[in-house]
Scaffold this motif. Structure first.
Motif, PDB file in Angstrom:
ATOM      1  N   GLY A 226      -6.938   4.194  11.961  1.00 40.72           N
ATOM      2  CA  GLY A 226      -8.840   3.531  11.344  1.00 40.72           C
ATOM      3  C   GLY A 226      -9.412   4.518  12.045  1.00 40.72           C
ATOM      4  N   SER A 227      -9.023   6.298  11.596  1.00 40.63           N
ATOM      5  CA  SER A 227      -9.989   7.481  12.241  1.00 40.63           C
ATOM      6  C   SER A 227     -11.177   7.134  11.546  1.00 40.63           C
ATOM      7  N   ASN A 228     -12.676   7.530  12.287  1.00 40.30           N
ATOM      8  CA  ASN A 228     -14.042   7.694  11.444  1.00 40.30           C
ATOM      9  C   ASN A 228     -14.337   9.026  10.759  1.00 40.30           C
ATOM     10  N   TYR A 229     -12.864   9.164  10.918  1.00 39.62           N
ATOM     11  CA  TYR A 229     -13.003  10.473   8.906  1.00 39.62           C
ATOM     12  C   TYR A 229     -13.243   9.597   7.929  1.00 39.62           C
ATOM     13  N   PRO A 230     -14.061  10.818   7.383  1.00 43.28           N
ATOM     14  CA  PRO A 230     -14.205  10.121   5.849  1.00 43.28           C
ATOM     15  C   PRO A 230     -13.269  10.267   5.279  1.00 43.28           C
ATOM     16  N   ARG A 231     -12.825   9.401   3.964  1.00 37.21           N
ATOM     17  CA  ARG A 231     -11.918   9.327   3.088  1.00 37.21           C
ATOM     18  C   ARG A 231     -12.680   9.828   1.313  1.00 37.21           C
ATOM     19  N   CYS A 232     -11.602  10.054   1.242  1.00 34.65           N
ATOM     20  CA  CYS A 232     -11.662  11.240  -0.381  1.00 34.65           C
ATOM     21  C   CYS A 232     -12.253   9.608  -1.227  1.00 34.65           C
ATOM     22  N   TRP A 233     -12.878   9.797  -1.964  1.00 33.26           N
ATOM     23  CA  TRP A 233     -13.539   8.842  -3.268  1.00 33.26           C
ATOM     24  C   TRP A 233     -12.840   8.150  -4.776  1.00 33.26           C
ATOM     25  N   ASN A 234     -11.560   9.701  -4.561  1.00 30.75           N
ATOM     26  CA  ASN A 234     -10.984   9.963  -5.662  1.00 30.75           C
ATOM     27  C   ASN A 234      -9.237   8.877  -5.007  1.00 30.75           C
ATOM     28  N   CYS A 235      -8.514   9.527  -4.198  1.00 31.29           N
ATOM     29  CA  CYS A 235      -7.328   9.255  -3.732  1.00 31.29           C
ATOM     30  C   CYS A 235      -7.371   8.574  -2.615  1.00 31.29           C
ATOM     31  N   GLY A 236      -8.372   8.380  -2.057  1.00 27.82           N
ATOM     32  CA  GLY A 236      -8.406   7.343  -0.849  1.00 27.82           C
ATOM     33  C   GLY A 236      -8.159   8.158   0.867  1.00 27.82           C
ATOM     34  N   GLY A 237      -7.514   9.387   0.378  1.00 29.39           N
ATOM     35  CA  GLY A 237      -7.223  10.067   2.018  1.00 29.39           C
ATOM     36  C   GLY A 237      -7.913  10.413   2.629  1.00 29.39           C
TER      37      GLY A 237
ATOM     38  N   ARG B 137       1.143  -1.258   0.324  1.00 27.83           N
ATOM     39  CA  ARG B 137       0.141  -0.160  -0.174  1.00 27.83           C
ATOM     40  C   ARG B 137       0.513   1.580   0.117  1.00 27.83           C
ATOM     41  N   ARG B 138       0.263   2.399  -0.518  1.00 24.44           N
ATOM     42  CA  ARG B 138       0.901   3.676  -0.468  1.00 24.44           C
ATOM     43  C   ARG B 138       0.314   4.007   0.246  1.00 24.44           C
ATOM     44  N   ARG B 139       1.425   5.253   1.721  1.00 20.99           N
ATOM     45  CA  ARG B 139       1.132   5.250   2.240  1.00 20.99           C
ATOM     46  C   ARG B 139       0.250   6.819   2.105  1.00 20.99           C
ATOM     47  N   PRO B 140      -1.096   7.609   2.983  1.00 22.08           N
ATOM     48  CA  PRO B 140      -1.407   9.132   2.140  1.00 22.08           C
ATOM     49  C   PRO B 140       0.171  10.174   3.031  1.00 22.08           C
ATOM     50  N   LEU B 141       0.427  11.570   2.384  1.00 23.93           N
ATOM     51  CA  LEU B 141       1.041  12.110   1.522  1.00 23.93           C
ATOM     52  C   LEU B 141       1.164  12.771   3.212  1.00 23.93           C
TER      53      LEU B 141
ATOM     54  N   PRO C 165      -7.693  17.319   0.907  1.00 21.01           N
ATOM     55  CA  PRO C 165      -5.716  18.323   0.329  1.00 21.01           C
ATOM     56  C   PRO C 165      -5.231  17.770  -0.222  1.00 21.01           C
ATOM     57  N   GLN C 166      -5.517  16.198  -0.263  1.00 18.12           N
ATOM     58  CA  GLN C 166      -3.985  16.146  -1.587  1.00 18.12           C
ATOM     59  C   GLN C 166      -4.714  15.956  -2.894  1.00 18.12           C
ATOM     60  N   CYS C 167      -5.527  15.132  -3.424  1.00 23.27           N
ATOM     61  CA  CYS C 167      -5.586  15.408  -4.477  1.00 23.27           C
ATOM     62  C   CYS C 167      -6.427  16.563  -5.051  1.00 23.27           C
ATOM     63  N   ARG C 168      -7.440  17.116  -3.973  1.00 26.10           N
ATOM     64  CA  ARG C 168      -8.308  18.165  -4.716  1.00 26.10           C
ATOM     65  C   ARG C 168      -9.784  18.131  -4.778  1.00 26.10           C
ATOM     66  N   ALA C 169      -9.665  16.628  -5.166  1.00 24.36           N
ATOM     67  CA  ALA C 169     -11.307  16.527  -5.705  1.00 24.36           C
ATOM     68  C   ALA C 169     -12.467  17.133  -4.660  1.00 24.36           C
ATOM     69  N   LEU C 170     -13.391  17.219  -5.462  1.00 29.55           N
ATOM     70  CA  LEU C 170     -14.535  18.227  -4.946  1.00 29.55           C
ATOM     71  C   LEU C 170     -14.880  16.589  -3.983  1.00 29.55           C
ATOM     72  N   GLN C 171     -15.763  16.862  -2.701  1.00 29.50           N
ATOM     73  CA  GLN C 171     -16.272  15.788  -2.450  1.00 29.50           C
ATOM     74  C   GLN C 171     -17.783  16.095  -2.045  1.00 29.50           C
ATOM     75  N   ALA C 172     -18.448  14.667  -1.366  1.00 25.35           N
ATOM     76  CA  ALA C 172     -19.812  14.933  -1.414  1.00 25.35           C
ATOM     77  C   ALA C 172     -19.815  16.039   0.254  1.00 25.35           C
ATOM     78  N   PRO C 173     -21.652  16.352  -0.401  1.00 38.01           N
ATOM     79  CA  PRO C 173     -21.880  17.374   0.443  1.00 38.01           C
ATOM     80  C   PRO C 173     -21.676  17.308   1.998  1.00 38.01           C
TER      81      PRO C 173
END
Length: 143
Positions: A35-46, A22-26, A59-67
């Motif tokens: 493994g916190s309960n924070y949501p993950r990016c749909w695009n990069c998984g961060g 696995r690649r580690r997040p930036l 904050p990593q790939c700048r993809a727009l997230q769900a509201p």
């Protein structure tokens, strides 16, 4: 082998082939590794937890997230939760948010980001209309 969108989807869904490192997040911190309960990016998984100021983009790939469904209109429009609202500040915040999430700015992006952009823009419009009118603002405060 598992790069790009396929790798991101595998990371988001929790399916990662065995034997593939696995690649580690930036930005790795103890909470994201635990493994916190924070949501993950749909695009990069961060991770992009709710503690961040910019809740619209990863904050990593700048993809727009769900509201965020738990966010109320006052926090969205950066206003104090009271009946008195500075309408000039409200209008400025409305324009600022529409410059960020208006669907016209996402015409060259993926269909997922286009859909999220429409949802964000609708939410911002509803929040602005509700908080601008005193009667609807009062009803929103009571509910």
């Amino acid at each position: 082998m598992w790069r790009g969108r396929a790798g991101a989807l595998l990371r988001v869904w929790g399916f990662w082939p065995t034997g593939v490192p696995r690649r580690r997040p930036l930005s790795c911190d103890a909470a994201s590794q635990a493994g916190s309960n924070y949501p993950r990016c749909w695009n990069c998984g961060g991770p992009w937890g709710p503690g961040r100021d910019d809740r619209f983009f990863c904050p990593q790939c700048r993809a727009l997230q769900a509201p965020d469904p738990t966010r109320d209109y006052f926090s969205l429009m950066d206003c104090n939760r009271s009946f008195r609202v500075d309408t000039a500040k409200l209008q400025h915040r409305y324009q600022q948010l529409q410059r960020l999430v208006h669907p016209d700015f996402f015409s060259q992006r993926s269909q997922t980001e286009k859909d999220f952009s429409e949802k964000h823009s609708t939410l911002v419009n509803d929040a602005y209309k509700t908080l601008l009118a005193p009667l609807s603002r009062g009803l929103y405060l009571v509910s």
